[in-house]
Design a protein around this motif. Structure first.
Motif, PDB file in Angstrom:
ATOM      1  N   ILE A  40       0.669  -0.956  -0.065  1.00 29.19           N
ATOM      2  CA  ILE A  40       0.020   0.321  -0.054  1.00 29.19           C
ATOM      3  C   ILE A  40       1.128   1.548  -0.046  1.00 29.19           C
ATOM      4  O   ILE A  40       2.173   1.187   0.712  1.00 29.19           O
ATOM      5  CB  ILE A  40      -0.629   0.057   1.249  1.00 29.19           C
ATOM      6  CG1 ILE A  40      -1.691  -1.482   1.067  1.00 29.19           C
ATOM      7  CG2 ILE A  40      -1.853   1.310   1.321  1.00 29.19           C
ATOM      8  CD1 ILE A  40      -2.846  -1.031   2.501  1.00 29.19           C
ATOM      9  N   SER A  41       0.500   2.314  -0.918  1.00 29.99           N
ATOM     10  CA  SER A  41       1.253   3.296  -0.644  1.00 29.99           C
ATOM     11  C   SER A  41       1.572   4.222  -0.585  1.00 29.99           C
ATOM     12  O   SER A  41      -0.313   5.015  -2.076  1.00 29.99           O
ATOM     13  CB  SER A  41       2.414   2.960  -2.104  1.00 29.99           C
ATOM     14  OG  SER A  41       1.731   3.588  -3.262  1.00 29.99           O
ATOM     15  N   GLY A  42       1.517   5.458  -0.437  1.00 32.10           N
ATOM     16  CA  GLY A  42       0.349   6.941  -0.806  1.00 32.10           C
ATOM     17  C   GLY A  42       0.880   8.088  -0.190  1.00 32.10           C
ATOM     18  O   GLY A  42       2.463   8.248   0.273  1.00 32.10           O
ATOM     19  N   PRO A  43       0.320   9.276   0.146  1.00 28.67           N
ATOM     20  CA  PRO A  43       1.141  10.319   0.648  1.00 28.67           C
ATOM     21  C   PRO A  43       1.607   9.937   1.740  1.00 28.67           C
ATOM     22  O   PRO A  43       0.941   9.675   2.764  1.00 28.67           O
ATOM     23  CB  PRO A  43       0.517  11.614   0.493  1.00 28.67           C
ATOM     24  CG  PRO A  43      -0.661  11.013  -0.351  1.00 28.67           C
ATOM     25  CD  PRO A  43      -0.905   9.212  -0.544  1.00 28.67           C
ATOM     26  N   ALA A  44       2.928  10.578   2.475  1.00 27.87           N
ATOM     27  CA  ALA A  44       2.946  10.147   3.547  1.00 27.87           C
ATOM     28  C   ALA A  44       2.434  10.649   4.965  1.00 27.87           C
ATOM     29  O   ALA A  44       2.586  10.192   6.329  1.00 27.87           O
ATOM     30  CB  ALA A  44       4.659  10.773   3.793  1.00 27.87           C
TER      31      ALA A  44
END
Length: 247
Positions: free
Chosen positions: A215-219
């Motif tokens: 899962i990846s996205g804005p920190a």
């Protein structure tokens, strides 16, 4: 003319070798020779070429071959017929539940390849192009693929001449051991400014590492606490997906 015929014959034979893997994930040179009806010396010569181009992989120190990740890169151009589409519904379900981009990675030598991705629907999101190659020393999925790799494969990456001088190998190895204990990996702005990711291993029905699911996205959305929370959901999804992958 004769040279042209020989070239076409070599292509036919190379394709016959690849087609041997339609009903098996691993084959020895003898198996391939029997299935393809080719002499061992011919099989050996063609396997060297296929291995050099990444279409087959020889398992370290054995006489067993399996399909290489060039197959995945080609399949990224297909729609419903590529194998990663089997896992797509679960990835879409996870995206809808979590709200972030979901990616599937496999290791190819000292790199990882994104073989499937489902983009977040949020206006601010991390876009993950399928087929992208990335280094194995940064990012949550890279750490998963290394943490669960064989000791031989792990050492090959850690002692590669391109290993970044600013990264301490011993500290990185300790991090990999922690990942194996906790069952997931995280990264915050390791590869991209403002981006974060959490990843887990995806094992097939024979309990062999097949891929890394992330899962990846804005920190600013994927804080460490949020990623730990997502890791549990990610692990459950990986278990379901693993049962869909033939050993």
């Amino acid at each position: 003319m004769e040279e042209g015929k020989a070239t076409v014959r070599a292509v036919d034979r190379a394709l016959d070798i690849l087609l041997c893997f339609t009903e098996a994930t691993e084959l020895s040179m003898t198996d391939i020779s029997v299935k393809a009806g080719l002499h061992k010396s011919t099989v050996h010569r063609l396997l060297l070429s296929l291995e050099h181009k990444g279409f087959v992989i020889r398992d370290g120190g054995t006489d067993k071959y399996r399909l290489g990740f060039r197959i995945w890169e080609l399949s990224a151009q297909l729609s419903e017929s590529d194998i990663s589409s089997i896992l797509l519904p679960e990835m879409e379900r996870l995206r809808d539940e979590i709200g972030e981009t979901i990616s599937l990675y496999v290791r190819d030598g000292k790199e990882r390849i994104r073989i499937q991705a489902v983009q977040s629907k949020q206006s601010v999101r991390r876009v993950a192009p399928i087929g992208a190659r990335l280094p194995l020393y940064v990012g949550a999925s890279s750490k998963i693929l290394l943490a669960y790799a064989s000791m031989e494969d792990r050492k090959a990456v850690l002692h590669d001449e391109n290993w970044p001088v600013y990264m301490e190998r011993e500290a990185f190895e300790q991090q990999l051991e922690t990942i194996r204990l906790q069952g997931y990996a995280t990264s915050i702005e390791e590869r991209e400014a403002g981006a974060a990711a959490v990843a887990v291993p995806l094992f097939n029905r024979s309990n062999q590492l097949a891929a890394s699911l992330s899962i990846s996205g804005p920190a600013n959305r994927l804080t460490m606490d949020k990623m730990r929370e997502h890791a549990r959901v990610l692990q459950e999804t990986a278990r379901k997906m693993g049962n869909m992958i033939r050993s």
